[in-house]
Design an enzyme around this catalytic site. Sequence first.
Site, PDB file in Angstrom:
ATOM      1  N   CYS A 115       0.811  -1.225   0.000  1.00 37.65           N
ATOM      2  CA  CYS A 115       0.000   0.000   0.000  1.00 37.65           C
ATOM      3  C   CYS A 115       0.842   1.272   0.000  1.00 37.65           C
ATOM      4  O   CYS A 115       0.411   2.300  -0.501  1.00 37.65           O
ATOM      5  CB  CYS A 115      -0.954   0.003   1.187  1.00 37.65           C
ATOM      6  SG  CYS A 115      -2.158  -1.340   1.149  1.00 37.65           S
ATOM      7  N   HIS A 261      -3.477   7.247   0.924  1.00 38.84           N
ATOM      8  CA  HIS A 261      -3.725   5.923   0.349  1.00 38.84           C
ATOM      9  C   HIS A 261      -5.186   5.565   0.553  1.00 38.84           C
ATOM     10  O   HIS A 261      -5.743   5.754   1.641  1.00 38.84           O
ATOM     11  CB  HIS A 261      -2.821   4.893   1.014  1.00 38.84           C
ATOM     12  CG  HIS A 261      -3.257   3.476   0.784  1.00 38.84           C
ATOM     13  ND1 HIS A 261      -3.479   2.971  -0.482  1.00 38.84           N
ATOM     14  CD2 HIS A 261      -3.528   2.469   1.656  1.00 38.84           C
ATOM     15  CE1 HIS A 261      -3.865   1.703  -0.374  1.00 38.84           C
ATOM     16  NE2 HIS A 261      -3.906   1.374   0.915  1.00 38.84           N
ATOM     17  N   ASN A 291      -9.695  -0.217  -2.960  1.00 38.50           N
ATOM     18  CA  ASN A 291      -8.284  -0.112  -2.605  1.00 38.50           C
ATOM     19  C   ASN A 291      -7.451  -0.743  -3.713  1.00 38.50           C
ATOM     20  O   ASN A 291      -7.472  -1.960  -3.895  1.00 38.50           O
ATOM     21  CB  ASN A 291      -8.039  -0.825  -1.272  1.00 38.50           C
ATOM     22  CG  ASN A 291      -6.596  -0.763  -0.812  1.00 38.50           C
ATOM     23  OD1 ASN A 291      -5.710  -0.366  -1.556  1.00 38.50           O
ATOM     24  ND2 ASN A 291      -6.357  -1.187   0.416  1.00 38.50           N
TER      25      ASN A 291
END
Length: 334
Positions: A115, A261, A291
Site C-alpha cells: 500500500c 492511500h 483499494n
Amino acid sequence: MYNSKITGLGKYVPENVVTNDDLSKIMDTNDAWIQERTGIKERRWIKEGTDDTSAVMGAKAARIAIERAGLTKDDIDFIVFATLSPDFYFPGCGVQIQDMLDMPTIGALDVRNQCSGFVYAISVADQFIKTGMYKNILVIGAEYHSNGLDKTTRGRGVTVIFGDGAGACVLSREEDNTKGILSTHLHSEGKYADKLIVESPSIAHWVPEILESEEEDLSYFPYMDGQFVFKNAVVRFSEVIMEGLMKNGLKKEDIDMLIPHQANLRIAQFIQKKFGLSDNQVFNNIMKYGNTTAASVIIALTEAWEEGKINEGDNVVLAAFGSGFTWASAIIKW
C-alpha cells in the site's frame, strides 16, 4: 543537489465496474454493509478474456504520463515500478514496461511495499534525480487484485475492498530547490507483518508443496486483521504526515491537498478531522475504485490534478500505510 518535480501524470482503470450489489450475488454481503465499513460503492476488476495485467495497465498509464510531460519514451532514463501483484513471480514488471514501451536499455527497478509502494517508489526515484544521476524517471503503481481474491462469503471481509488499476508519473529534474518533492519519509515495523499478508507462494511453500497438495490451501488468499490494521493506520498516518510538515517548516493549515492511500474511507475521514482539513483539502476516490494498493495514491493524485484541484504553488501531501507494516509520506510543492 537538484529537486525532482512531477511533470506528467496518467492513470488507467479497467472498464469493468463491479458494484456492491454485484458482489451480493456471489457472497453474503450487501451495499449498506460494505459502504458502512469501507465507504466503497464500486470497484474495477479486470474482465476475463481481456489483455490487462499489472504491467499492461502500467504501460497504458505510463504512455499518458509521458505524453503529458511533453517527453517521448526515449527521454526516460529509469523506471521504478511498484506492485504486490506482478505478472510473474520473476522477473518484475519494470523490465516489461521497458519492453512494452520500446525504450532503450535503461535500468528498471521493482518496489514491493504494497500500500505504501508508490510513495516508496517516488522516494527512490527522487534520490536518483537529487544526486544528478538521472533527469527523467518513470514511476508506476499498478495492481491486479481481482484474480487472487477469495470470492466467497468466507473471504468477503477482504475481497469487497480491493480493485484493479494503475497510475504513473514522470519525475524530472528541477533546479529550483523550493519546488517539487521537498522531502520523503519512510518507515516499517515488520513484527506486524502477519496482520496483513498473503503467505503463499513462498520459498517455504513453493512448487513441490503446491504440486503435492490435494487440499484447499487458504494461504494463497489475502488475510487481514482489519481492526488491528485500522488502529495502527490512523496513528502512523498522523505521525508521518506531521514528520513531513515539520521537516519543511509547515503546519497543518499549510496543506492545500492531502492525497491519502485509499485503504478505507473511514481512515481518511479520521485523519481529515484530526488535521482540521476541509473536504476541498482531501481527495478520496475509494468510493469508485476500492483499494488499488500501490496504484491508489497515484490514481488519486492524477484524478485530483485532472479535476483542477491541484494548482501551481500548492503544498501537496502524499501519505500511505499498509502491509509490512510500512508507511510513508511525501511533501510536494507543486
